[in-house]
Structures are given as structure tokens and as C-alpha cells.
Design an enzyme around this catalytic site. Structure first.
Site, PDB file in Angstrom:
ATOM      1  N   HIS A 243       0.819  -1.214   0.000  1.00 32.06           N
ATOM      2  CA  HIS A 243       0.000   0.000   0.000  1.00 32.06           C
ATOM      3  C   HIS A 243       0.866   1.283   0.000  1.00 32.06           C
ATOM      4  O   HIS A 243       0.871   2.042  -0.955  1.00 32.06           O
ATOM      5  CB  HIS A 243      -0.890   0.038   1.255  1.00 32.06           C
ATOM      6  CG  HIS A 243      -1.745  -1.167   1.462  1.00 32.06           C
ATOM      7  ND1 HIS A 243      -2.815  -1.515   0.652  1.00 32.06           N
ATOM      8  CD2 HIS A 243      -1.697  -2.129   2.419  1.00 32.06           C
ATOM      9  CE1 HIS A 243      -3.368  -2.626   1.098  1.00 32.06           C
ATOM     10  NE2 HIS A 243      -2.737  -3.019   2.168  1.00 32.06           N
TER      11      HIS A 243
HETATM   12  O1  RIB Z   1      -5.364   0.073   4.548  1.00 33.53           O
HETATM   13  C1  RIB Z   1      -3.976   0.044   4.374  1.00 33.53           C
HETATM   14  C2  RIB Z   1      -3.325   1.163   5.127  1.00 33.53           C
HETATM   15  O2  RIB Z   1      -3.616   1.022   6.525  1.00 33.53           O
HETATM   16  C3  RIB Z   1      -1.793   1.146   5.031  1.00 33.53           C
HETATM   17  O3  RIB Z   1      -1.292   2.451   5.149  1.00 33.53           O
HETATM   18  C4  RIB Z   1      -1.401   0.333   6.224  1.00 33.53           C
HETATM   19  O4  RIB Z   1      -0.075   0.627   6.667  1.00 33.53           O
HETATM   20  C5  RIB Z   1      -2.400   0.804   7.233  1.00 33.53           C
HETATM   21  O5  RIB Z   1      -1.934   2.053   7.769  1.00 33.53           O
END
Ligand code: RIB
Ligand code: CA
Length: 313
Positions: A243
Site C-alpha cells: 500500500h
Molecule cells: O489500509 C492500508 C493502510 O492502513 C496502510 O497504510 C497500512 O499501513 C495501514 O496504515
């Protein structure tokens, strides 16, 4: 072209860690002015420790790390140990940090740094709940016009939610903060689950991290080996979705990504859909566009860039 000056606001989190490593491995593209930790994946005490662990893993104990807000604006804190483990950085066995945590509050650092630089020369890169950013805007509205751009990981549209059926974790944890950021009028680039779920660490890509033969390569392979469980079980994914590194990669190579400039608003009233990012992807309303909402990426190009850059650390 001179490197882009950024502040990383983060809740490490293995994927946050890889995003920070990619930024620190790319000094010709990115100058990391500082890192502000926020409560999210794990409580603030751990996110502010993990951010320093990652800086030392990258050989950069000089990067100033600040602790920011320890809870969302309105709601009680929701964490994600079920994804990231008890420490938030489960997987590799990394030493506790020697570098100190800065004494100033992360929100004050954001305010002071924006005021100390020429207008529109600093990009904010939130990788977690937007509590620090919204608190800074609330406490010092004058800084809103000083921000060059916000490039954040958060939200979802076609991919819907990963923490509830409707919401992605970063936005869900602090929807009121997200609403303040999305309504700020600052140029916004959003890397939602729609694109990050296409940045999967397959076993071949994990092997490429290990093949670097460096402590960083091994640590990243171990981090992604650990946190892939959640997505494999839930989505049947072929590997861990990276992500937050999509934010750093976008700064370095925006052409790897495609999206649409659309209106995105945040649900803050309904308990059922709290934190939903309502993206007008099909432009069925007359609400004015406020975000470049990214929907796709060249995944092979992304991993080639990431692996090569990690190899530099
Ligand atoms: O949903 C994914 C996000 O939430 C990413 O940034 C992960 O690190 C959590 O913070
Ligand atoms: Ca994060």
C-alpha cells in the site's frame, strides 16, 4: 531537477517501512525533511519507535522522527495488530533504535516546517490515519496555503473496504481528519486500495528482495512474508499488497500510475459506512473534483523500481 522536499506522516506498519526505505534510497528524487508518527496500525509509542528502527535500517539515524497524535480526533483508536503483528513490524528481528525521538510534537513540527520554507515547496505524504495533518490545519490554518501537494495512501472505491465492508483502514480510523484534508483545497493525490491491491509481493518478487543479499533486502522480504497472511486469507491475494510504497513510487515515477481527477468525499455520519471514500468516478454529480484518484499501476515497473532502489541501501 532538485529533489522533492517531503514530510512523511506514518504509522509503521511493514508497508510504511518499505515506503520510508524507498524514499531514503532515492535522494536524487526525494528529500525527506522529517518523519512524524501517528497512532494507527499500532499505538503511537510503537509507531514512533518503528519509524526510528526503519531509519536506522536504512543507515539514516540523522532523519528527525517526531511523535504526533496518539488518538483520532473524535473516535477511540482502532489498531491493526491482526495485520501487522503485536510490534507493528513483525517479521524481521530488528534491533531497538538508538536514535532519539525528537522532543517537539509532530504536529508542531509540521506547522513550523511549513512556515519556515517558501510556500508550496513541501509535499505532505501521509501513510496512516490523517490525525496529525488535520490537527495541524486546525491549529494553524495559515499553513494550508503553504502545502505544495498531499500524496496519501488511503480510501477505496471499486475495491471497497478492508477494515469494514465500506472503509479502508487509514480513513476509517479518523474520518473527521480525512474530511478536513479532502476539503482543504490542497492538490491531492490519493493511492487507494483500488491500486495498492495490484501491487502484490508475489513469491518471485519476494525472492528478488532476498536476492539483493543485503540486510534491507532480507528485512523487506521477511516483513512482506509476515503481513501477506491477512490479504491472502481475506482476498486470496498472491502476496502482500504494498500500500504505502505506492505513495513514494508515485513521487519518483508518476507515469507508473493512472487515475482520474474526481470528487472524493468522506462519510463521517453513518456508523455503517463510517470512513467510506465516496469517489465520483463516473462524474454523476456536479461536485467539483478535489483529488487525483489512482486506479491502476504498472506493477512490474513498480517492483523493478522498488527492488533496484532498495538495493542501493
Ligand atoms: O489500509 C492500508 C493502510 O492502513 C496502510 O497504510 C497500512 O499501513 C495501514 O496504515
Ligand atoms: Ca500505513
Amino acid at each position: 531537477m532538485s529533489p522533492r522536499k517531503i514530510i512523511i506522516d506514518t504509522d509503521p506498519g511493514q508497508d510504511d517501512a518499505v515506503a520510508i526505505l524507498l524514499a531514503l534510497a532515492s535522494p536524487n528524487d526525494i528529500e525527506v525533511l522529517g518523519i512524524t508518527a501517528v497512532a494507527g496500525n499500532v499505538p503511537l509509542e510503537l509507531t514512533s519507535k518503528n519509524a526510528r528502527i526503519v531509519c536506522e535500517l536504512a543507515g539514516r539515524p540523522d532523519i528527525p522522527v517526531y511523535a504526533g497524535c496518539d488518538r483520532p480526533l473524535r473516535h477511540s483508536l482502532v489498531t491493526a495488530e491482526h495485520v501487522h503483528g503485536k510490534t507493528g513490524l513483525d517479521g524481521p528481528d530488528l534491533p531497538d533504535p538508538n536514535m532519539p525521538l525528537q522532543t517537539a510534537h509532530g504536529v508542531d513540527y509540521i506547522i513550523d516546517t511549513l512556515r519556515a520554507h517558501p510556500p508550496k515547496t513541501i509535499t505532505l505524504c501521509p501513510l496512516g490515519p490523517l490525525t496529525n495533518i488535520a490537527t495541524a490545519f486546525e491549529r494553524a490554518p495559515d499553513i494550508i496555503d503553504l502545502v505544495q501537494e498531499i500524496v496519501l495512501m488511503g480510501g477505496a472505491y471499486f475495491e471497497v473496504g478492508n477494515i469494514t465492508p465500506a472503509a479502508e483502514f487509514n480513513i476509517y480510523v479518523d474520518p473527521e481528519a480525512a474530511e478536513a484534508v479532502f476539503k482543504s483545497g490542497i492538490p491531492l493525490v490519493v493511492l487507494p486500495l483500488d491500486v495498492t491491491h495490484k501491487a502484490l509481493v508475489t513469491s518471485a518478487r519476494n525472492k528478488a528482495f532476498r536476492a539483493l543479499g543485503t540486510p534491507v533486502g532480507l528485512a523487506v522480504a521477511q516483513m512482506t512474508d509476515f503481513f501477506e497472511r491477512f490479504d491472502k486469507e481475506k482476498y486470496g491475494s498472491l502476496g502482500a499488497p504494498l500500500h504505502d510504497p505506492c505513495v513514494t513510487a508515485y513521487l519518483i515515477a508518476p507515469d507508473l500510475f493512472t487515475g482520474r481527477h474526481v470528487n472524493v468525499e468522506i462519510e463521517t455520519n453513518s456508523a455503517l459506512t463510517r470512513g467510506m471514500t465516496v469517489a465520483d468516478w463516473w462524474r454523476v454529480t456536479d461536485r467539483s473534483p478535489n483529488a487525483l484518484f489512482i486506479g491502476d499501476l504498472d506493477a512490474d515497473g513498480f517492483f523493478t523500481l522498488l527492488t533496484e532502489r532498495l538495493g542501493r541501501l
